[in-house]
Design an enzyme around this catalytic site. Sequence first.
Site, mmCIF file in Angstrom:
data_model
loop_
_atom_site.group_PDB
_atom_site.id
_atom_site.type_symbol
_atom_site.label_atom_id
_atom_site.label_comp_id
_atom_site.label_asym_id
_atom_site.label_seq_id
_atom_site.Cartn_x
_atom_site.Cartn_y
_atom_site.Cartn_z
ATOM 1 N N GLY A 150 0.814 -1.217 0.000
ATOM 2 C CA GLY A 150 0.000 0.000 0.000
ATOM 3 C C GLY A 150 0.847 1.266 0.000
ATOM 4 O O GLY A 150 0.420 2.308 -0.516
ATOM 5 N N GLU A 175 2.393 -8.234 -2.187
ATOM 6 C CA GLU A 175 1.256 -8.936 -1.566
ATOM 7 C C GLU A 175 1.379 -10.452 -1.606
ATOM 8 O O GLU A 175 1.036 -11.140 -0.641
ATOM 9 C CB GLU A 175 -0.067 -8.514 -2.233
ATOM 10 C CG GLU A 175 -0.609 -7.171 -1.763
ATOM 11 C CD GLU A 175 0.050 -5.978 -2.424
ATOM 12 O OE1 GLU A 175 1.038 -6.161 -3.158
ATOM 13 O OE2 GLU A 175 -0.428 -4.858 -2.201
HETATM 14 C C1 LIG Z 1 -9.365 -11.838 -4.766
HETATM 15 C C2 LIG Z 1 -8.826 -10.570 -4.215
HETATM 16 C C3 LIG Z 1 -9.879 -9.734 -3.631
HETATM 17 C C4 LIG Z 1 -9.658 -8.736 -2.807
HETATM 18 C C5 LIG Z 1 -8.364 -8.309 -2.259
HETATM 19 C C6 LIG Z 1 -7.875 -9.205 -1.215
HETATM 20 C C7 LIG Z 1 -6.882 -9.009 -0.410
HETATM 21 C C8 LIG Z 1 -6.398 -7.739 -0.006
HETATM 22 C C9 LIG Z 1 -5.113 -7.339 -0.511
HETATM 23 C C10 LIG Z 1 -4.782 -6.085 0.164
HETATM 24 C C11 LIG Z 1 -3.593 -5.436 -0.394
HETATM 25 C C12 LIG Z 1 -2.617 -5.273 0.686
HETATM 26 C C13 LIG Z 1 -1.780 -4.302 0.711
HETATM 27 C C14 LIG Z 1 -0.829 -4.096 1.820
HETATM 28 O O1 LIG Z 1 -0.308 -3.026 1.958
HETATM 29 S S1 LIG Z 1 -0.517 -5.370 2.923
HETATM 30 C C15 LIG Z 1 0.814 -4.814 3.941
HETATM 31 C C16 LIG Z 1 2.126 -5.168 3.310
HETATM 32 N N1 LIG Z 1 3.195 -4.599 4.053
HETATM 33 C C17 LIG Z 1 4.330 -5.251 4.296
HETATM 34 O O2 LIG Z 1 4.524 -6.360 3.889
HETATM 35 C C18 LIG Z 1 5.359 -4.529 5.120
HETATM 36 C C19 LIG Z 1 5.656 -5.257 6.364
HETATM 37 N N2 LIG Z 1 6.639 -4.529 7.127
HETATM 38 C C20 LIG Z 1 7.964 -4.550 6.868
HETATM 39 O O3 LIG Z 1 8.422 -5.124 5.914
HETATM 40 C C21 LIG Z 1 8.839 -3.799 7.800
HETATM 41 O O4 LIG Z 1 8.127 -3.571 8.968
HETATM 42 C C22 LIG Z 1 9.359 -2.460 7.257
HETATM 43 C C23 LIG Z 1 8.217 -1.578 6.745
HETATM 44 C C24 LIG Z 1 10.372 -2.706 6.125
HETATM 45 C C25 LIG Z 1 10.071 -1.704 8.411
HETATM 46 O O5 LIG Z 1 11.051 -2.532 8.976
HETATM 47 P P1 LIG Z 1 11.647 -2.182 10.423
HETATM 48 O O6 LIG Z 1 12.031 -0.764 10.480
HETATM 49 O O7 LIG Z 1 12.699 -3.207 10.704
HETATM 50 O O8 LIG Z 1 10.402 -2.312 11.418
HETATM 51 P P2 LIG Z 1 9.754 -3.667 11.991
HETATM 52 O O9 LIG Z 1 9.622 -4.669 10.909
HETATM 53 O O10 LIG Z 1 10.497 -4.073 13.202
HETATM 54 O O11 LIG Z 1 8.301 -3.182 12.364
HETATM 55 C C26 LIG Z 1 8.048 -2.348 13.498
HETATM 56 C C27 LIG Z 1 6.683 -2.689 14.051
HETATM 57 O O12 LIG Z 1 5.698 -2.376 13.061
HETATM 58 C C28 LIG Z 1 4.899 -3.532 12.798
HETATM 59 N N3 LIG Z 1 4.485 -3.509 11.379
HETATM 60 C C29 LIG Z 1 5.285 -3.498 10.310
HETATM 61 N N4 LIG Z 1 4.569 -3.450 9.178
HETATM 62 C C30 LIG Z 1 3.279 -3.432 9.557
HETATM 63 C C31 LIG Z 1 2.047 -3.382 8.846
HETATM 64 N N5 LIG Z 1 1.974 -3.323 7.496
HETATM 65 N N6 LIG Z 1 0.901 -3.411 9.552
HETATM 66 C C32 LIG Z 1 0.921 -3.458 10.899
HETATM 67 N N7 LIG Z 1 2.059 -3.498 11.639
HETATM 68 C C33 LIG Z 1 3.221 -3.480 10.970
HETATM 69 C C34 LIG Z 1 5.818 -4.691 13.125
HETATM 70 O O13 LIG Z 1 5.058 -5.843 13.387
HETATM 71 C C35 LIG Z 1 6.519 -4.161 14.351
HETATM 72 O O14 LIG Z 1 5.591 -4.279 15.439
HETATM 73 P P3 LIG Z 1 6.102 -4.567 16.942
HETATM 74 O O15 LIG Z 1 4.843 -4.691 17.724
HETATM 75 O O16 LIG Z 1 6.897 -5.834 16.890
HETATM 76 O O17 LIG Z 1 6.932 -3.366 17.305
#
Ligand SMILES: CC/C=C\C/C=C\CCCC/C=C/C(=O)SCCNC(=O)CCNC(=O)[C@H](O)C(C)(C)COP(=O)(O)OP(=O)(O)OC[C@H]1O[C@@H](n2cnc3c(N)ncnc32)[C@H](O)[C@@H]1OP(=O)(O)O
Length: 299
Positions: A150, A175
Amino acid sequence: MALVAGRKTFAAGKTLLLRAGVWLGAEAAARGGNGARRFVSQRVLVESDVTAGIATIKFKNPPVNSLSLEFLTEFIICLEKLENDKTYRGLILTSDCPGIFSAGLDLREMCGKNLAHYAEYWRAIQETWLKLYLSNMVLVAAINGASPAGGCLMALSSDYRVLADNPRYRIGLNETLLGIVAPFWFKDVLVNTIGHRAAEHALQLGLLFQPTEALQVGMVDQVVPEDQVQSTALSVMTEWLAIPDHARQLTKSMMRKATADNLIKQREADIQNFVSFVSRDSIQKSLQVYLEKLKQKKH
Ligand SMILES: CC/C=C\C/C=C\CCCC/C=C/C(=O)SCCNC(=O)CCNC(=O)[C@H](O)C(C)(C)COP(=O)(O)OP(=O)(O)OC[C@H]1O[C@@H](n2cnc3c(N)ncnc32)[C@H](O)[C@@H]1OP(=O)(O)O
C-alpha cells in the site's frame, strides 16, 4: 485549536466514523510572515508554502506509517482540505518516520476483526486511492524510506516519484509474499506505470525493488542521494507547476479516468470481495503468521 470527533461522508452515501481527534483548526495554525503555514493533525503533518502554492504532507504514524483506519481518516481530511483550497496547486508526499515511507496497509486492521470493520477499512483504502489518483494537484512522492504494498500504491498514484538512494528502501507490490492478492486496481496502476510484462513479473513474485532496480523498471522516475530527496521533489514540482493547470489537469484526467472508473463502477463488489477474501480462515492464518514473523524479526 479545535479537536473534533465527527463523521466524514464518503462516496456512495456511506460514512466513516471519524474516531480520531483531528485538528481541523488548520487555518489558525502557525502562519509565518513568509507565507508558510503548518497544519497539524495527530498522524498527518501538513506544511505549506502559500506563496509557491505547494503543500507537503508528511506521514507521521510511527513506527512504520502503516495505513491504519485512523491514519487514513486524517489523511483523507487533509487531502480534501488542500484539494478544495485553490491556493494549492502542488502536493509533495513524504514521511516523517526515519527510513520508512509507508509499510502499507495496517495488517492489524485485517486480522481478527469483524466483517463490518473489514468493509469500513476497505472503503477508506479505496477512498484514499481515488482521492490521490484523481487529484487536480500535481503530486510528487518524495520517497524517503521503505515502501511496500500500500505504501508503493501511494507513491504510484503520484505524478512523479523521487526515491532516496538507499538499498534498504525497497519498493514494490509484495502482496503475494503475504499469501494475499493485490486487488485489480493496484494491478492497473502498476501496469500503467511499468507496463504489462514487468507488472506481471513483479506482482506474481511480489518483488520489492532496490532503488537502482526500481529506476530501471520505471517504478520511480529519479533516484537521488538521501539528503537531496526533498530538494529534488521541490524542483520537479516547480517544473510541473510551470504548465498551465487546466491543460495539465485535463491531460491527467484523460490518462487516469478509465482506471479510476474501473473501480468506481464496482466499488461495492470490490468491498464484498475484500471482505470475503480477508475473512477466510486460511487468509487470516497467513496474515497472522506474517505479522508474527515481523515481530520475531527483532528477537
Ligand atoms: C481476490 C482478491 C480480492 C480482494 C483483495 C484481497 C486481499 C487484499 C489485498 C490487500 C492489499 C494489501 C496491501 C498491503 O499493503 S498489505 C501490507 C504489506 N506490508 C508489508 O509487507 C510490510 C511489512 N513490514 C515490513 O516489511 C517492515 O516492517 C518495514 C516496513 C520494512 C520496516 O522494517 P523495520 O524498520 O525493521 O520495522 P519492523 O519490521 O520491526 O516493524 C516495526 C513494528 O511495526 C509492525 N508492522 C510493520 N509493518 C506493519 C504493517 N503493514 N501493519 C501493521 N504493523 C506493521 C511490526 O510488526 C513491528 O511491530 P512490533 O509490535 O513488533 O513493534
